[in-house]
Design a protein around this motif. Structure first.
Motif, short mmCIF file in Angstrom:
data_model
loop_
_atom_site.label_atom_id
_atom_site.label_comp_id
_atom_site.label_asym_id
_atom_site.label_seq_id
_atom_site.Cartn_x
_atom_site.Cartn_y
_atom_site.Cartn_z
N LEU A 1 -4.27 0.61 -6.42
CA LEU A 1 -4.67 0.37 -5.04
C LEU A 1 -6.05 -0.28 -4.99
O LEU A 1 -6.28 -1.22 -4.22
N VAL B 1 0.84 -1.20 0.00
CA VAL B 1 0.00 0.00 0.00
C VAL B 1 0.87 1.25 0.00
O VAL B 1 0.60 2.21 -0.74
N SER B 2 1.94 1.25 0.79
CA SER B 2 2.84 2.40 0.83
C SER B 2 3.50 2.62 -0.52
O SER B 2 3.63 3.76 -0.99
N ASN C 1 -1.74 7.80 -11.22
CA ASN C 1 -2.90 7.85 -10.34
C ASN C 1 -2.91 6.55 -9.53
O ASN C 1 -3.04 5.46 -10.10
N TYR C 2 -2.76 6.67 -8.23
CA TYR C 2 -2.68 5.49 -7.36
C TYR C 2 -4.00 4.74 -7.25
O TYR C 2 -4.05 3.61 -6.77
N GLN C 3 -5.11 5.37 -7.68
CA GLN C 3 -6.44 4.81 -7.39
C GLN C 3 -6.66 3.44 -8.04
O GLN C 3 -7.21 2.53 -7.40
N VAL D 1 2.41 1.85 -3.48
CA VAL D 1 1.44 2.40 -4.43
C VAL D 1 1.12 3.85 -4.09
O VAL D 1 1.02 4.71 -4.97
N TRP D 2 0.98 4.14 -2.81
CA TRP D 2 0.50 5.45 -2.35
C TRP D 2 1.51 6.56 -2.56
O TRP D 2 1.15 7.68 -2.95
N PHE D 3 2.79 6.28 -2.33
CA PHE D 3 3.78 7.36 -2.27
C PHE D 3 4.16 7.95 -3.62
O PHE D 3 4.74 9.02 -3.67
N PHE E 1 -12.66 5.99 -4.84
CA PHE E 1 -11.75 6.19 -5.97
C PHE E 1 -12.57 6.59 -7.20
O PHE E 1 -13.00 5.74 -7.99
#
Length: 272
Positions: free
Chosen positions: A144, A20-21, A139-141, A23-25, A200
């Motif tokens: 994730l 998750v980190s 776009n992380y959406q 993908v998010w960062f 999202f």
């Protein structure tokens, strides 16, 4: 509490947090994380081939896989033109040429394992990374959301199968998987996907539900494919990198088959 359960839970929590980190960062952590994962998983695949009695070109295969992954990322990010992807096939064909000079038994099978690992592992992870760039820019959406739906599907199938499972799907490959578990996972995953647009908004509810359908179907098949491979060489886990969970291929088996089909769905349907 059982020490194995504690180990499994701790490993699972760290595993989820890292993904998750990553993908998010942002795009660099995302692409870099899965570059590392793809090479480790490919090395694991080659180790399994060795246990089966075959000897693919391990280091050349890893180098080729790394090059192919980076070429795809360079195209996804807009750094290079898509024409650079024409190098992919020549790079893979170098594995065939190298086998001419290897003087190993079963040469053609060796090279098929070397090339097959790149298709099965590296290009699958590249397709997953591509979902982060499909809407223009990073776009992380989508990645994730993909991971969340995959985990929800797995959890839903496990719970439904444990409670209601009676009819086996492919007992000769995976005796614990049932149709009731599959349908339960599908229902729970699609229900979650229907709410996903509120979190999202990159896609609407119907598009998220379509993605959920693709993930459940091909994620389940991906699990069967990896189980078939392990059963054919009589092993339980693909590796021991993740304590209590086995290897990377064990944890990403559903993603490896679902990601290419999900990417095709996004390109041809959701973002056409």
């Amino acid at each position: 509490m059982n020490s194995n359960l504690v180990k499994r839970a701790a490993t699972g929590a760290v595993f989820v947090a890292v993904l998750v980190s990553g993908v998010w960062f942002g795009p660099y952590t995302f692409a870099g994380l899965f570059f590392l994962v793809s090479l480790l998983a490919l090395a694991e695949f080659y180790s399994l081939a060795g246990k089966a009695g075959y000897h693919p070109h391990r280091w050349l295969g890893l180098l080729t896989g790394a090059c192919i992954y980076l070429l795809n990322i360079a195209v996804f990010t807009g750094f290079l033109s898509s024409r650079i992807l024409t190098l992919q096939l020549p790079l893979i064909l170098l594995l065939f040429i190298a086998e001419l000079f290897a003087k190993k038994e079963k040469p053609f099978t060796n090279v098929l394992f070397a090339a097959g690992g790149i298709f099965y592992v590296v290009l699958a992870f590249a397709c997953f990374v591509a979902t982060g760039f499909i809407s223009g820019g990073y776009n992380y959406q989508l990645p994730l959301g993909f991971l969340l739906l995959l985990w929800i599907s797995d959890t839903g199938a496990y719970l439904a199968g444990s409670l209601f499972g009676r009819h086996r799907m492919l007992e000769r490959i995976s005796p614990k998987k049932t149709w009731e578990g599959f349908l339960g996972g599908l229902l729970i995953c699609c229900s979650a996907a229907a709410q996903m647009a509120g979190i999202f908004p990159v896609m609407n509810s119907l598009e998220w539900m379509g993605l959920a359908l693709v993930i459940v179907i091909f994620g389940t098949l991906g699990d069967f494919v990896e189980s078939m491979f392990k059963r054919s060489i009589d092993i339980k886990d693909s590796g021991s990198l993740l304590p209590g969970h086995g290897g990377l291929l064990d944890r990403f088996d559903s993603l490896l088959l679902a990601a290419p089909f999900a990417y095709a769905y996004l390109v041809l349907v959701a973002f056409s």
